[in-house]
Write a protein that holds these residues in place. Sequence first.
Motif, PDB file in Angstrom:
ATOM      1  N   UNK A  52       1.110  14.492   1.341  1.00  0.00           N
ATOM      2  CA  UNK A  52       0.028  14.668   0.374  1.00  0.00           C
ATOM      3  C   UNK A  52      -0.058  13.505  -0.605  1.00  0.00           C
ATOM      4  N   UNK A  53       0.666  12.433  -0.372  1.00  0.00           N
ATOM      5  CA  UNK A  53       0.707  11.304  -1.284  1.00  0.00           C
ATOM      6  C   UNK A  53       0.939  10.026  -0.493  1.00  0.00           C
ATOM      7  N   UNK A  54       0.745   8.894  -1.153  1.00  0.00           N
ATOM      8  CA  UNK A  54       1.072   7.607  -0.552  1.00  0.00           C
ATOM      9  C   UNK A  54       1.448   6.638  -1.675  1.00  0.00           C
ATOM     10  N   UNK A  55       1.797   5.414  -1.281  1.00  0.00           N
ATOM     11  CA  UNK A  55       2.243   4.427  -2.267  1.00  0.00           C
ATOM     12  C   UNK A  55       1.022   3.707  -2.871  1.00  0.00           C
ATOM     13  N   UNK A  56       0.316   4.425  -3.698  1.00  0.00           N
ATOM     14  CA  UNK A  56      -0.864   3.859  -4.346  1.00  0.00           C
ATOM     15  C   UNK A  56      -1.024   4.491  -5.720  1.00  0.00           C
ATOM     16  N   UNK A  57      -1.813   3.833  -6.558  1.00  0.00           N
ATOM     17  CA  UNK A  57      -2.101   4.384  -7.878  1.00  0.00           C
ATOM     18  C   UNK A  57      -2.845   5.706  -7.746  1.00  0.00           C
ATOM     19  N   UNK A  58      -3.762   5.771  -6.775  1.00  0.00           N
ATOM     20  CA  UNK A  58      -4.512   7.007  -6.557  1.00  0.00           C
ATOM     21  C   UNK A  58      -3.572   8.159  -6.193  1.00  0.00           C
ATOM     22  N   UNK A  59      -2.567   7.858  -5.362  1.00  0.00           N
ATOM     23  CA  UNK A  59      -1.594   8.885  -4.996  1.00  0.00           C
ATOM     24  C   UNK A  59      -0.853   9.414  -6.210  1.00  0.00           C
ATOM     25  N   UNK A  60      -0.497   8.524  -7.125  1.00  0.00           N
ATOM     26  CA  UNK A  60       0.229   8.929  -8.326  1.00  0.00           C
ATOM     27  C   UNK A  60      -0.662   9.733  -9.266  1.00  0.00           C
ATOM     28  N   UNK A  61      -1.948   9.380  -9.326  1.00  0.00           N
ATOM     29  CA  UNK A  61      -2.884  10.148 -10.143  1.00  0.00           C
ATOM     30  C   UNK A  61      -3.009  11.576  -9.611  1.00  0.00           C
ATOM     31  N   UNK A  62      -3.085  11.721  -8.286  1.00  0.00           N
ATOM     32  CA  UNK A  62      -3.199  13.060  -7.697  1.00  0.00           C
ATOM     33  C   UNK A  62      -1.955  13.896  -7.993  1.00  0.00           C
ATOM     34  N   UNK A  63      -0.783  13.238  -8.048  1.00  0.00           N
ATOM     35  CA  UNK A  63       0.450  13.942  -8.398  1.00  0.00           C
ATOM     36  C   UNK A  63       0.377  14.451  -9.833  1.00  0.00           C
ATOM     37  N   UNK A  64      -0.132  13.628 -10.735  1.00  0.00           N
ATOM     38  CA  UNK A  64      -0.273  14.053 -12.131  1.00  0.00           C
ATOM     39  C   UNK A  64      -1.242  15.232 -12.243  1.00  0.00           C
ATOM     40  N   UNK A  65      -2.274  15.231 -11.399  1.00  0.00           N
ATOM     41  CA  UNK A  65      -3.206  16.367 -11.379  1.00  0.00           C
ATOM     42  C   UNK A  65      -2.486  17.640 -10.977  1.00  0.00           C
ATOM     43  N   UNK A  66      -1.531  17.529 -10.046  1.00  0.00           N
ATOM     44  CA  UNK A  66      -0.738  18.691  -9.641  1.00  0.00           C
ATOM     45  C   UNK A  66       0.074  19.221 -10.817  1.00  0.00           C
ATOM     46  N   UNK A  67       0.644  18.308 -11.625  1.00  0.00           N
ATOM     47  CA  UNK A  67       1.406  18.734 -12.794  1.00  0.00           C
ATOM     48  C   UNK A  67       0.549  19.486 -13.784  1.00  0.00           C
ATOM     49  N   UNK A  68      -0.661  18.989 -14.033  1.00  0.00           N
ATOM     50  CA  UNK A  68      -1.589  19.672 -14.946  1.00  0.00           C
ATOM     51  C   UNK A  68      -1.953  21.042 -14.390  1.00  0.00           C
ATOM     52  N   UNK A  69      -2.235  21.098 -13.082  1.00  0.00           N
ATOM     53  CA  UNK A  69      -2.605  22.368 -12.460  1.00  0.00           C
ATOM     54  C   UNK A  69      -1.476  23.390 -12.570  1.00  0.00           C
ATOM     55  N   UNK A  70      -0.222  22.918 -12.461  1.00  0.00           N
ATOM     56  CA  UNK A  70       0.912  23.852 -12.542  1.00  0.00           C
ATOM     57  C   UNK A  70       1.014  24.474 -13.933  1.00  0.00           C
TER      58      UNK A  70
END
Length: 287
Positions: free
Chosen positions: A181-199
Amino acid sequence: MAPLIPRLHLFEIDDQPWFPAFLRSRIQNALTAAWNSNTPLQPQSPARIAASTLIRELGSSLSSYTFIDFCAGGGGPTPTIQKTINAHLKVEGKPPVDFILTDLHPNVRAWDKIARHFPQISYERQSVDASKAPKHLVERQDGKKVMRLFNLAFHHFDDVLARDILRDTVKTSHGFAIFELQDRSLAGMVSVCMLGVASIVMAPAFAWKWRSPTSLAFSWLLPVLPFVLVFDGIVSCLRTRTPSEVESLLRGCGADTSSWEIQSGRCKFIWPCGYLNWVICRPVERV
């Protein structure tokens, strides 16, 4: 295009033996929810996209496999993948296929609930090392071929272990699929932060669903769960391999991979920057 960020195999908190088991199970539950979530920002859940990818890429050979989920955690996307694939096979008039959940640290409590719900899913109670898969798992008595699944898992392995796993796969199985669900990109890291907010936003609903007030406490009062999800998620981004890096490990694993071919791709699962990245590899018969 190769990512600008080099692969870094840093540590994840959830992997550490000192991380409390009850918090680890909540992290696994949160990741399972991420696999299966549907929001206005995502037309399909990542789990359904993974299932559609397997249906498309395996084509007419789909029903010839048994799917073994290595590093299954709390179950992740496998129940949804199983449901989607077997619904497709039913429409085609073909028998259902089986799925087996395994892990180095089996989550038997979660898997038992899943198996009671879905008769085509079973699980292995004993610890399973993906680099030394037990014969009773990979030598199917029903004549089915084995397709190994690594759902949000392959990035956990360092290069040495990854080669060992791929060597064992080539020798004992008939293909593997990697979904991240992620990759080595800035976009991937942004999506991870979105997961943290959603949690954080969903913490009350999860606490109610899991019958666990401590989940709410460790999300709002002491936000350990959101922190671990984001920290480990960013580390996961840095650990995730490109398809060419996976292929390099495959070709250098020490087994005969001359007939094995690799397919890969990515599909957006949440706006604006969440992508499911996949790699499917299997031997192809030459005509």
